[in-house]
Design a protein around this motif. Structure first.
Motif, short mmCIF file in Angstrom:
data_model
loop_
_atom_site.label_atom_id
_atom_site.label_comp_id
_atom_site.label_asym_id
_atom_site.label_seq_id
_atom_site.Cartn_x
_atom_site.Cartn_y
_atom_site.Cartn_z
N THR B 36 19.71 41.01 42.32
CA THR B 36 18.35 41.23 41.83
C THR B 36 17.36 40.26 42.45
O THR B 36 16.21 40.61 42.72
N THR B 37 17.80 39.01 42.68
CA THR B 37 16.89 38.04 43.33
C THR B 37 17.25 37.81 44.79
O THR B 37 16.61 36.99 45.46
N ASN B 38 18.27 38.52 45.27
CA ASN B 38 18.74 38.36 46.65
C ASN B 38 19.04 36.90 47.00
O ASN B 38 18.64 36.41 48.05
N THR B 39 19.74 36.24 46.09
CA THR B 39 20.08 34.84 46.29
C THR B 39 21.60 34.70 46.35
O THR B 39 22.32 35.28 45.52
N ASP B 69 27.81 22.50 39.58
CA ASP B 69 26.56 22.06 40.22
C ASP B 69 25.89 23.18 41.00
O ASP B 69 24.66 23.29 41.02
N LEU B 70 26.69 24.03 41.65
CA LEU B 70 26.11 25.17 42.38
C LEU B 70 25.40 26.11 41.41
O LEU B 70 24.30 26.58 41.68
N LEU B 71 26.03 26.35 40.25
CA LEU B 71 25.40 27.22 39.25
C LEU B 71 24.08 26.62 38.74
O LEU B 71 23.10 27.34 38.56
N LYS B 72 24.07 25.30 38.54
CA LYS B 72 22.83 24.64 38.10
C LYS B 72 21.73 24.82 39.14
O LYS B 72 20.57 25.07 38.80
N LEU B 73 22.11 24.66 40.41
CA LEU B 73 21.14 24.83 41.50
C LEU B 73 20.60 26.27 41.51
O LEU B 73 19.41 26.51 41.69
N MET B 74 21.50 27.24 41.27
CA MET B 74 21.07 28.64 41.27
C MET B 74 20.18 28.92 40.06
O MET B 74 19.22 29.68 40.16
N ASP B 75 20.51 28.29 38.92
CA ASP B 75 19.66 28.40 37.72
C ASP B 75 18.23 27.99 38.06
O ASP B 75 17.27 28.67 37.71
N ARG B 76 18.11 26.86 38.76
CA ARG B 76 16.78 26.33 39.09
C ARG B 76 16.02 27.27 40.02
O ARG B 76 14.81 27.21 40.11
N HIS B 77 16.76 28.13 40.73
CA HIS B 77 16.11 29.11 41.60
C HIS B 77 15.93 30.46 40.91
O HIS B 77 15.76 31.48 41.56
N GLY B 78 16.03 30.45 39.60
CA GLY B 78 15.72 31.65 38.82
C GLY B 78 16.81 32.71 38.80
O GLY B 78 16.54 33.87 38.49
N VAL B 79 18.04 32.30 39.13
CA VAL B 79 19.14 33.27 39.12
C VAL B 79 19.72 33.37 37.70
O VAL B 79 19.98 32.35 37.07
N LYS B 80 19.89 34.59 37.23
CA LYS B 80 20.48 34.77 35.90
C LYS B 80 22.00 34.91 36.05
O LYS B 80 22.49 35.70 36.87
N GLU B 82 24.25 36.33 34.31
CA GLU B 82 24.85 37.64 34.06
C GLU B 82 24.72 38.58 35.26
O GLU B 82 25.40 39.59 35.33
N ASN B 83 23.86 38.22 36.22
CA ASN B 83 23.71 39.08 37.40
C ASN B 83 24.66 38.69 38.53
O ASN B 83 24.71 39.35 39.57
N LEU B 84 25.38 37.59 38.35
CA LEU B 84 26.18 37.07 39.46
C LEU B 84 27.52 37.79 39.63
O LEU B 84 28.19 38.13 38.65
N VAL B 85 27.89 37.98 40.88
CA VAL B 85 29.26 38.39 41.22
C VAL B 85 29.79 37.37 42.24
O VAL B 85 29.02 36.66 42.88
N LEU B 118 35.67 30.74 37.36
CA LEU B 118 34.80 31.93 37.41
C LEU B 118 34.92 32.71 36.12
O LEU B 118 33.94 33.18 35.54
N ARG B 119 36.16 32.83 35.64
CA ARG B 119 36.37 33.54 34.38
C ARG B 119 35.67 32.83 33.23
O ARG B 119 35.04 33.45 32.38
N LYS B 120 35.77 31.51 33.23
CA LYS B 120 35.11 30.71 32.19
C LYS B 120 33.60 30.99 32.15
O LYS B 120 33.01 31.10 31.09
N TYR B 121 33.00 31.14 33.34
CA TYR B 121 31.56 31.40 33.40
C TYR B 121 31.25 32.90 33.27
O TYR B 121 30.09 33.30 33.29
N GLY B 122 32.29 33.73 33.17
CA GLY B 122 32.09 35.17 33.05
C GLY B 122 31.54 35.82 34.31
O GLY B 122 30.81 36.82 34.25
N ILE B 123 31.88 35.25 35.47
CA ILE B 123 31.40 35.82 36.74
C ILE B 123 32.53 36.65 37.36
O ILE B 123 33.59 36.11 37.66
#
Lengths: 204, 159
Positions: B36-39, B69-80, B82-85, B118-123
């Motif tokens: 959705t954010t092409n990130t 830490d990668l997830l935190k960085l992606m959070d800061r770039h507006g990535v949700k 639940e949209n991650l694979v 990944l399972r823990k984060y539901g990705i």
């Protein structure tokens, strides 16, 4: 003085490591000379404490194919040792041992066996000088050879020393036989406890 | 442009850029992608678990703290989240030691740790090319969500 990270090695300890490196490489050269029954000369090895990324660049970048010969050490000294060289150096070395004149980029089963045996002999010579200098008993595993991207090969020792820091002891050695030159790198990764034991043998 | 990720490192990129890491061996490369954010984010981790190591300051070296830490960085770039694979490659056994020491199965353990986290984060992990005995360069293209895998003496494949 025991250290907790390889970045904490003192100058005095580093000088000792360099001296052990010089002696070890000298013994490896003699062993190689005997095996090939011809005169092999060695340039004074360069001993450095380097980060993995720098080592990968030294050997041609992460995607450059290299040969790595790896063995594990156990006994009073635990850890691993690798002898790494470029595709071209490995080709010259295999040709020397097998008395052949192959120029192919790929290695045959015979080439791999020859390289494994060379690894066994030069790393064995290195380790026996380490053992006699320290009075430690060190056993080594049968070496294994791999030919792949430098990043992938060096990830194995990198992971091992990644447990205790980001630097490894690198010994850049260069062997010459007539017009054949072989550039190789010894990478030594003693476990931290073993390293401290090693240094305490020298009163450090 | 191609964003490069080193060993024990992570980074992100946005379309139309790609993100690449060179010469993965026993290390694991994890790609997280939000269409959705092409990130896209990529982690090149060396060890499975930071809690078992004394010198764990470099968090990107480990699967657990690197992903966090990668997830935190992606959070800061507006990535949700639940949209991650996720896609993953690497974790090879580079040297054929017969014993099952920590050295010989570190690749497998890196892969397992990535799956657990990944399972823990539901990705959802939608594709992987892991294990075996060779090194891989991996490049993720945001334009078509393709993870390209290059290896010495092998055809280029995509997952």
């Amino acid at each position: 003085m025991p250290i907790e990270n390889y970045s904490d090695i003192t100058d005095e300890q580093f000088d000792m490591l360099r001296e052990i490196g010089n002696i070890g490489c000298g013994n490896a050269t003699t062993a190689l000379s005997k095996m090939l029954d011809r005169k092999i000369t060695m340039k004074t090895p360069k001993v450095e404490l380097v980060e993995v990324s720098k080592f990968v660049e030294l050997i041609g970048g992460p995607e450059n194919p290299i040969i790595g010969i790896l063995l594990t050490m156990s006994g009073e000294l635990n850890g691993m040792m690798m002898f790494a060289m470029s595709q071209a150096s490995a080709r010259r070395l295999a040709n020397l041992v097998l008395m052949q004149n192959s120029s192919g980029a790929e290695f045959s089963h015979m080439d791999y066996s020859a390289l494994k045996e060379i690894g066994n002999i030069i790393m064995g010579a290195y380790m026996s000088s380490l053992a006699s200098l320290t009075g430690m008993s060190i056993r080594s595993s049968v070496p294994q050879v791999a030919y792949d991207m430098a990043g992938a090969i060096l990830s194995v020792p990198a992971i091992e020393f990644g447990r205790m820091g980001d630097k490894a002891l690198l010994i850049d050695s260069s062997f010459d036989q007539a017009d054949s030159n072989v550039d190789g790198y010894f990478v030594m990764i003693p476990e931290l406890d073993s390293y401290n034991k090693l240094m305490s043998r020298f009163g450090m | 442009m191609s964003v490069r990720v080193g060993m024990g490192d992570y980074n992100i990129c946005k379309a139309p850029d790609s993100i690449v890491t060179l010469g993965l061996g026993s290390c694991v490369g994890v790609v997280l992608y939000d269409k959705t954010t092409n990130t896209a984010g990529m982690l090149h981790a060396m060890l499975p678990d930071s809690t078992r190591i004394r010198n764990n300051q470099n968090r990107a070296k480990f699967v657990d703290t690197g992903l966090e830490d990668l997830l935190k960085l992606m959070d800061r770039h507006g990535v949700k989240r639940e949209n991650l694979v996720a896609k993953m490659a690497g974790g090879a056994k580079m040297f054929a030691f017969a014993d099952n020491t920590e050295i010989s199965d570190i690749g497998k353990r890196n892969v397992l740790s990535a799956k657990i986290h990944l399972r823990k984060y539901g990705i959802p992990l939608i594709a992987e090319d892991t294990g075996l005995n060779y090194g891989r360069t991996i490049e993720f293209y945001t334009t078509d969500s393709r993870l390209e895998i290059r290896a010495v003496g092998k055809e280029i494949t995509s997952i």
